[in-house]
Design a protein around this motif. Structure first.
Motif, mmCIF file in Angstrom:
data_model
loop_
_atom_site.group_PDB
_atom_site.id
_atom_site.type_symbol
_atom_site.label_atom_id
_atom_site.label_comp_id
_atom_site.label_asym_id
_atom_site.label_seq_id
_atom_site.Cartn_x
_atom_site.Cartn_y
_atom_site.Cartn_z
ATOM 1 N N ARG A 1 0.840 -1.212 0.000
ATOM 2 C CA ARG A 1 0.000 0.000 0.000
ATOM 3 C C ARG A 1 0.873 1.259 0.000
ATOM 4 N N GLN A 2 1.878 1.233 0.876
ATOM 5 C CA GLN A 2 2.782 2.397 0.978
ATOM 6 C C GLN A 2 3.571 2.600 -0.319
ATOM 7 N N LEU A 3 3.963 1.472 -0.908
ATOM 8 C CA LEU A 3 4.706 1.523 -2.168
ATOM 9 C C LEU A 3 3.892 2.225 -3.255
ATOM 10 N N LEU A 4 2.600 1.855 -3.371
ATOM 11 C CA LEU A 4 1.745 2.449 -4.404
ATOM 12 C C LEU A 4 1.636 3.965 -4.221
ATOM 13 N N ILE A 5 1.539 4.362 -2.962
ATOM 14 C CA ILE A 5 1.398 5.806 -2.685
ATOM 15 C C ILE A 5 2.705 6.529 -2.984
ATOM 16 N N GLU A 6 3.823 5.936 -2.525
ATOM 17 C CA GLU A 6 5.130 6.561 -2.755
ATOM 18 C C GLU A 6 5.423 6.735 -4.231
ATOM 19 N N LEU A 7 5.053 5.743 -5.001
ATOM 20 C CA LEU A 7 5.332 5.797 -6.440
ATOM 21 C C LEU A 7 4.295 6.629 -7.183
ATOM 22 N N ARG A 8 3.289 7.140 -6.424
ATOM 23 C CA ARG A 8 2.229 7.958 -7.008
ATOM 24 C C ARG A 8 1.455 7.193 -8.076
ATOM 25 N N LEU A 9 1.374 5.882 -7.911
ATOM 26 C CA LEU A 9 0.574 5.085 -8.846
ATOM 27 C C LEU A 9 -0.910 5.193 -8.485
ATOM 28 N N VAL A 10 -1.194 5.655 -7.282
ATOM 29 C CA VAL A 10 -2.564 5.973 -6.873
ATOM 30 C C VAL A 10 -2.548 7.393 -6.336
ATOM 31 N N GLY A 11 -3.738 8.034 -6.357
ATOM 32 C CA GLY A 11 -3.818 9.439 -5.960
ATOM 33 C C GLY A 11 -3.928 9.624 -4.463
ATOM 34 N N SER A 12 -4.301 8.555 -3.722
ATOM 35 C CA SER A 12 -4.531 8.703 -2.290
ATOM 36 C C SER A 12 -4.478 7.327 -1.628
ATOM 37 N N GLY A 13 -4.382 7.323 -0.299
ATOM 38 C CA GLY A 13 -4.422 6.070 0.456
ATOM 39 C C GLY A 13 -5.753 5.364 0.243
ATOM 40 N N ARG A 14 -6.802 6.171 0.107
ATOM 41 C CA ARG A 14 -8.128 5.604 -0.068
ATOM 42 C C ARG A 14 -8.201 4.846 -1.405
ATOM 43 N N GLU A 15 -7.597 5.440 -2.445
ATOM 44 C CA GLU A 15 -7.604 4.780 -3.753
ATOM 45 C C GLU A 15 -6.795 3.480 -3.677
ATOM 46 N N ALA A 16 -5.661 3.514 -2.957
ATOM 47 C CA ALA A 16 -4.846 2.309 -2.807
ATOM 48 C C ALA A 16 -5.674 1.180 -2.181
#
Lengths: 407, 407
Positions: B346-361
Motif C-alpha cells: 500500500r505504501q509503495l503504491l502511494i510513494e510511487l504515485r501510482l494511486v492518488g490517495s491512500g483511499r484509492e490504494a
C-alpha cells in the motif's frame, strides 16, 4: 570647539528639540567621538526649490551649527533628485520639475543665507541625485522591498488620507525610502529635520541595519511660533522675520513679541544654553532685569547673526530714539499702488498688513492709536471714505511710523 | 488565415476565456484590422524561471495561437527585469536572482515547448529588461505617480493580506506598474493572462490612456482542472500531463479523465469552436457516438499537438491493445531506489504515485486489482511486509502495467 562633558554635549545638542530618537545612542556616538576623534556625520535634507528663509527655518540650521560647535561634520543635502522629477500628470502646479541650472542657482541662494549661521568649513553641500540616479529602476525596486505598506500607513498623514478616502499616489511611498537611502549612502550618524519629518527620518533608522549600518540618531526641531505667538511662523500669515530683512525691520519686529514668546525665541533662535536662559528668566522674575532690556538683547543677538554686532547696536539705538518719539528719518516706506480714491482707513490697514486682523484694526482705531499726516483718526465714525491724495503721507500706528506713497 | 466574420472572430478568441474586458473594444480592434490590415499586438507575460510546462499552461498559449490563427502578432514577453532582481532581504528562498545566462537558457527551454503550439513566424520573444532598465530610478518614481495606494489595495489578494495584518512589501505595488509599463512600451492591443493576473492586466488598461494610448483589451484564461477533475492541474498534486511526456503516458492519462472533464478539456485544450464541441456533445447524448471514442479523439488531438499525428495513432493503438489485455512490451519502467526490504505494498503504491490517495490504494487492493509478478495481492491481510527483491518486477494495477526496478 567648546570643551564640554558628554552630559553637557547631549544637553546642548538636545536643547529645544521636539524629538530625540534615541538619546542613549547619541551619547554612545559622542563617547566614541571623544575617544577616536572621528567626527559624527550629521545629515539634513533640504527642498531644492528656491529658498527664502525666515527665522522659522533657522531653528533647524542653528541645530546644525550646534553640532559644528562641537566639532562635527554637517551635510547640507539638497534633495534635487525628486525635484528634477516633477509631476508627470501635470495635475500639480506646485511641483513643476526643476532644471539642473535652477537647482544649482537655488543652492547658491541657500548658501548665501545659511552660511550666516553655519561654518562653511564644516559644511558639505551635496545633492542626492548623485547616488539616486545611479540606483536605477532595479535599485528602486530593491529598495522598496525593504519596507512594507502597513508600516508606511502608520505615518499619521498617510493614515488620515487613507481613512478619509483621499488618494495617496504610490510614489509617495517611495520618497521616504529614497530619503532613507540617502542616510545609508552617506552613513549618517544623526539626521535632523522638522517635526513633520519624524516619520521619514525614522524610516532611515529602520533601514540602515538591513544594510549592515548602525541606525542613525533622529532629532527634530519644533515649528517656531510667529510674531503673534499663536500660529507657526510663515510668509502667508505675515508673522515672520525674513533672514535678509534690514536690521531695523528685524529689530522692530522682534521687539513686538510678547514676553512669553521671548523665552521661546531665546531657546530656539540663540546658542544660549538652558541654564543660561533660566538665569535670565530668574533675573526678570526677581525684578533685577527689565523684560524690555532682555528682549532688546534677544533682538540684538538675532540681528547680529544675520548682519553684524555693529548694525545690531545701531538698530537698537534707532529703535530707542523712535520709542522716545524722535524721527529718525528712516521709517519703512510703503509703496501703495491702489488708486487715489476715498476708502475706509480700516480696510487700508488690513490690506497693507499693518494689522493682523480686522479686530486689531478696530482696537487700534478705538484706542486712537492711528494717525495720518499727524491727524489722529479717532473712532469708527471717521472710518468711511478717508481720502488719500496721490503723493507721500505719514502713517502712524502706535509707535510705528510709515511713509505711504500713493500712486 | 481563417476567414471568419467579426462575430465569429470574437467568439473564437473569447472561447473558454474567464474574463474579456471589454468585448466591444475587441470588436472595434478586429474591425480596424479588417479595414487596415494592421495586425493586433497581443502581449503575454511569462515568468523568467525555468519552465516545465503541463497542459494547464497550454490553455493560455493556445489562446495566443488563436490570435495567430486570425493573423495577429503575439509577443511572448519574458519578465526578466524582475527576475534579475531577486529578494535582497534573503528571506525568500523561492526567489533567488537569476543570471543573464539563466534567463537566456530558460528562454530557449520555453521556445522548445511553446513552439509546439505557437507559430514561430508570428511570435516575437522579447525581454522587458530591455526598456525597464533604461527607465531609471526617476522613471520608476514617475511611473509610481500614476497610480494610487487605494487602487492597489482593491486587488483582492492585497486587500486580504492587508486586512489580516500580513505584510505587503512596498515593491509589490511596483510590479503591477512595471507590467503596465510593458504594455505602454509595446503599445499592446490585447493582453492575455491567467485569471490571477486580471488585476495587473487592468492596471495596464488604466495606465495606457495617461500615455495617450488606446487601452488594451484584457482577456484571461481559466485554471485547468487536473486529471481528477477537482483541483487545478499542478505538479505538486500529481494530477498533470507534462507537455514533454511520452505519447503513451499522455494518452493513458487523458483516457483516465471523467466524461464531464472531457468537455472542459475539449474547450480549453483544442482549437474546436464551441459549435463544434456542442455537436459532439449532442452526438454522445443521443447515443450516436460512444463517449470513449470521443475521449480517444481528444487524447489523440493532444498527443498530436506535442508529438505528431502518427505517434498519436500509435499511442491509441497500443492503448487499445493493453485494454484487451495484450502485452505491448513497452510498459512504463519505474526505477525504485528504496532498499530491497519488506514493506507494505500500500505504501509503495502511494510513494510511487501510482494511486492518488491512500483511499484509492485501499480500493484497488480490496478489488483485487493489484498484482506483482503475476501474483494477485488480495485484500488487506497480505499488505504487511511485502518483500521485493532487487531486480525487475512486474506490477499491475487494473489495466496499467509497470516494470519496477528495485535497486
Amino acid at each position: 570647539v567648546k570643551t564640554l562633558t558628554i552630559d553637557e554635549q547631549v544637553a546642548y545638542l538636545s536643547k529645544g528639540c521636539a524629538d530625540v530618537v534615541r538619546p542613549a545612542e547619541l551619547r554612545a556616538k559622542l563617547d566614541r567621538f571623544a575617544k577616536t576623534g572621528t567626527p559624527l556625520t550629521v545629515k539634513v535634507g533640504f527642498d531644492p526649490t528656491a529658498p527664502d528663509l525666515h527665522l522659522g527655518h533657522t531653528v533647524l540650521i542653528r541645530k546644525m551649527k550646534h553640532f559644528q560647535d562641537l566639532g562635527h561634520r554637517v551635510i547640507f543635502l539638497i534633495g534635487d533628485f525628486t525635484g528634477l522629477i516633477g509631476d508627470p500628470t501635470g495635475r500639480s502646479k506646485t511641483r513643476p520639475p526643476l532644471t539642473r541650472e535652477q537647482v544649482e542657482a537655488n543652492a547658491e541662494t541657500y548658501k548665501a543665507q545659511v552660511f550666516k549661521i553655519l561654518d562653511p568649513e564644516r559644511t558639505l553641500v551635496d545633492f542626492n541625485s548623485r547616488w539616486l540616479s545611479a540606483l536605477g529602476a532595479e535599485g528602486m525596486i530593491r529598495l522598496a522591498q525593504r519596507y512594507n505598506v502597513a508600516q508606511m500607513l502608520e505615518r499619521r498623514e498617510f493614515k488620515q488620507r487613507f481613512q478619509s478616502g483621499e488618494p495617496i499616489a504610490v510614489h509617495e511611498f517611495l520618497y521616504p525610502l529614497v530619503q532613507a537611502y540617502d542616510s545609508v549612502f552617506l552613513r549618517a550618524d544623526v539626521e535632523l529635520g522638522g517635526t513633520d519629518q519624524l516619520f521619514n527620518l525614522n524610516v532611515g533608522r529602520d533601514l540602515m541595519p538591513s544594510y549592515g549600518l548602525e541606525p542613525q540618531v533622529v532629532m527634530t526641531t519644533p515649528l517656531l511660533e510667529g510674531l503673534r505667538g499663536v500660529e507657526k511662523m510663515s510668509k502667508s500669515l505675515n508673522n515672520y522675520v525674513g533672514v535678509t530683512e534690514a536690521p531695523d525691520e528685524m529689530f522692530g519686529k522682534l521687539m513686538s513679541i510678547s514676553d512669553e514668546l521671548m523665552w521661546r525665541y531665546y531657546l530656539l533662535l540663540t546658542d544660549l544654553s538652558e541654564p543660561e536662559i533660566r538665569a535670565l528668566q530668574q533675573g526678570v522674575a526677581s525684578g533685577q532685569m527689565h523684560p524690555k532690556l532682555v528682549k532688546s538683547q534677544l533682538a540684538q543677538r538675532v540681528v547680529a547673526d544675520f548682519h553684524s554686532a555693529e548694525e545690531a547696536d545701531r538698530a537698537a539705538a534707532r529703535f530707542d530714539a523712535r520709542a522716545r518719539g524722535e524721527s529718525t528719518g528712516d521709517e519703512p516706506q510703503l509703496d501703495w499702488a491702489v488708486p487715489a480714491e476715498p476708502r475706509p482707513i480700516r480696510q487700508l490697514l488690513i490690506e497693507l498688513r499693518l494689522v493682523g486682523s480686522g479686530r486689531e484694526a478696530d482696537q487700534k482705531l478705538d484706542q486712537g492709536a492711528v494717525s495720518i499726516d499727524g491727524r489722529k483718526v479717532a473712532g469708527k465714525l471717521e472710518l468711511q471714505q478717508t481720502y488719500l491724495s496721490p503723493g507721500e503721507h505719514r502713517l502712524e500706528i502706535g509707535r510705528k511710523r510709515y511713509r505711504l506713497v500713493v500712486k
